[in-house]
Enzyme design. Sequence first.
Site, PDB file in Angstrom:
ATOM      1  N   LYS A 155       4.450   5.731  -9.643  1.00 39.54           N
ATOM      2  CA  LYS A 155       4.321   4.469  -8.689  1.00 39.54           C
ATOM      3  C   LYS A 155       3.635   3.587  -9.613  1.00 39.54           C
ATOM      4  CE  LYS A 155       5.754   6.976  -4.599  1.00 39.54           C
ATOM      5  NZ  LYS A 155       5.329   7.943  -3.444  1.00 39.54           N
ATOM      6  N   GLN A 167       0.174   8.859  -0.040  1.00 37.38           N
ATOM      7  CA  GLN A 167       1.138  10.000  -0.603  1.00 37.38           C
ATOM      8  C   GLN A 167       1.160  11.008   0.570  1.00 37.38           C
ATOM      9  OE1 GLN A 167       3.422   9.471  -2.967  1.00 37.38           O
ATOM     10  NE2 GLN A 167       4.421  11.312  -2.692  1.00 37.38           N
ATOM     11  N   ASP A 184       6.308   2.001   3.088  1.00 29.83           N
ATOM     12  CA  ASP A 184       7.275   3.318   3.224  1.00 29.83           C
ATOM     13  C   ASP A 184       7.881   3.242   4.419  1.00 29.83           C
ATOM     14  OD1 ASP A 184       6.546   5.297   1.543  1.00 29.83           O
ATOM     15  OD2 ASP A 184       4.409   5.775   2.136  1.00 29.83           O
TER      16      ASP A 184
HETATM   17  N1  GUN Z   1       6.011  12.345   0.069  1.00 29.46           N
HETATM   18  C1  GUN Z   1       7.228  12.598  -0.227  1.00 29.46           C
HETATM   19  N2  GUN Z   1       8.027  11.237  -0.342  1.00 29.46           N
HETATM   20  C2  GUN Z   1       7.326  10.408   0.281  1.00 29.46           C
HETATM   21  C3  GUN Z   1       7.503   8.909   0.165  1.00 29.46           C
HETATM   22  O1  GUN Z   1       8.364   8.571   0.277  1.00 29.46           O
HETATM   23  N3  GUN Z   1       6.072   8.169   0.652  1.00 29.46           N
HETATM   24  C4  GUN Z   1       4.996   8.994   0.986  1.00 29.46           C
HETATM   25  N4  GUN Z   1       3.915   8.113   1.214  1.00 29.46           N
HETATM   26  N5  GUN Z   1       4.639  10.156   0.885  1.00 29.46           N
HETATM   27  C5  GUN Z   1       5.894  11.163  -0.031  1.00 29.46           C
END
Ligand code: GUN
Length: 284
Positions: A53, A97, A120
């Site tokens: 990211k 995350q 998100d």
């Molecule tokens: N963990 C697995 N996929 C995601 C996601 O799309 N966003 C976040 N914040 N955590 C995750």
Amino acid sequence: MSATIISGKTISAKLRQAVKAEADALREQGIVPGLAVILVGNDPASAIYVRNKEKACAECGFYSEKYELPAETSQAELLELIEKLNQDPKVHGILCQLPLPEQISEDAVIRAIRPEKDVDAFHPANVGHIMIGDHDFVPCTPAGVMAMLDECGIDPAGKHCVVVGRSNIVGKPMSMLLLHRHGTVTVCHSRTKDLADVCRSADILVAAVGRAGFITADMVKEGAVVIDVGINRTPEGKVVGDVCTAEVAEKAAWLTPVPGGVGVMTITMLMQNTLKAAKKQAAG
Ligand code: GUN
């Protein structure tokens, strides 16, 4: 039939270029899209996602901040950091995350992020907008799937779309996005009866189960579109999806690979959401 492989890498490269071009134009106006990514604990898969990211932010010309907090971080400490980021004008998007260590409530964290910065789209306010269909942010993984379908000219309208998995992150929002595009949607889960039969009736099959090799060729209709959302690690350390790729490729018309499929698109959609957040916040 031998499936056409839908490359998330190729589609992402094109979409990220467009994001970068918009970010470059915004910079001329003194606006630099900013994303803060928070990682709590030392889950190795999460660490890789967070690094990817950050890399994507650099590629798109965004400002980014990364917070790596120890596994024993308290909920109060995490909420304090989120509140600081909520107030920071350099930060347009906040991503914490998941999963989080057990002493921290995911729900409390999701609700603490200001909906305007919730790139998100996990906050209940944003989930509600997705349900209604007037959303700004789309959850990144389902949005990535829709972008792949669009790039390949696959229109869900009137098609039987079967989503296997009902998570808040993928299955539920995925079903809503397909419904908004006039798909006839069936959501399957662990208690679905005759799962193989339901899958076999799918024109578009989205596998979001989290189990390696779950979707076998006998569960796929000849000529179907098969989207593999799974990211699973085999005991040998290989990354594989939920779909038995080799055998399903003989039957499907379209298939997404793992790695290089939906996963990379997810991050591209995060960049799109962050750009959108920056533009909205700059406009007041
Ligand atoms: N963990 C697995 N996929 C995601 C996601 O799309 N966003 C976040 N914040 N955590 C995750």
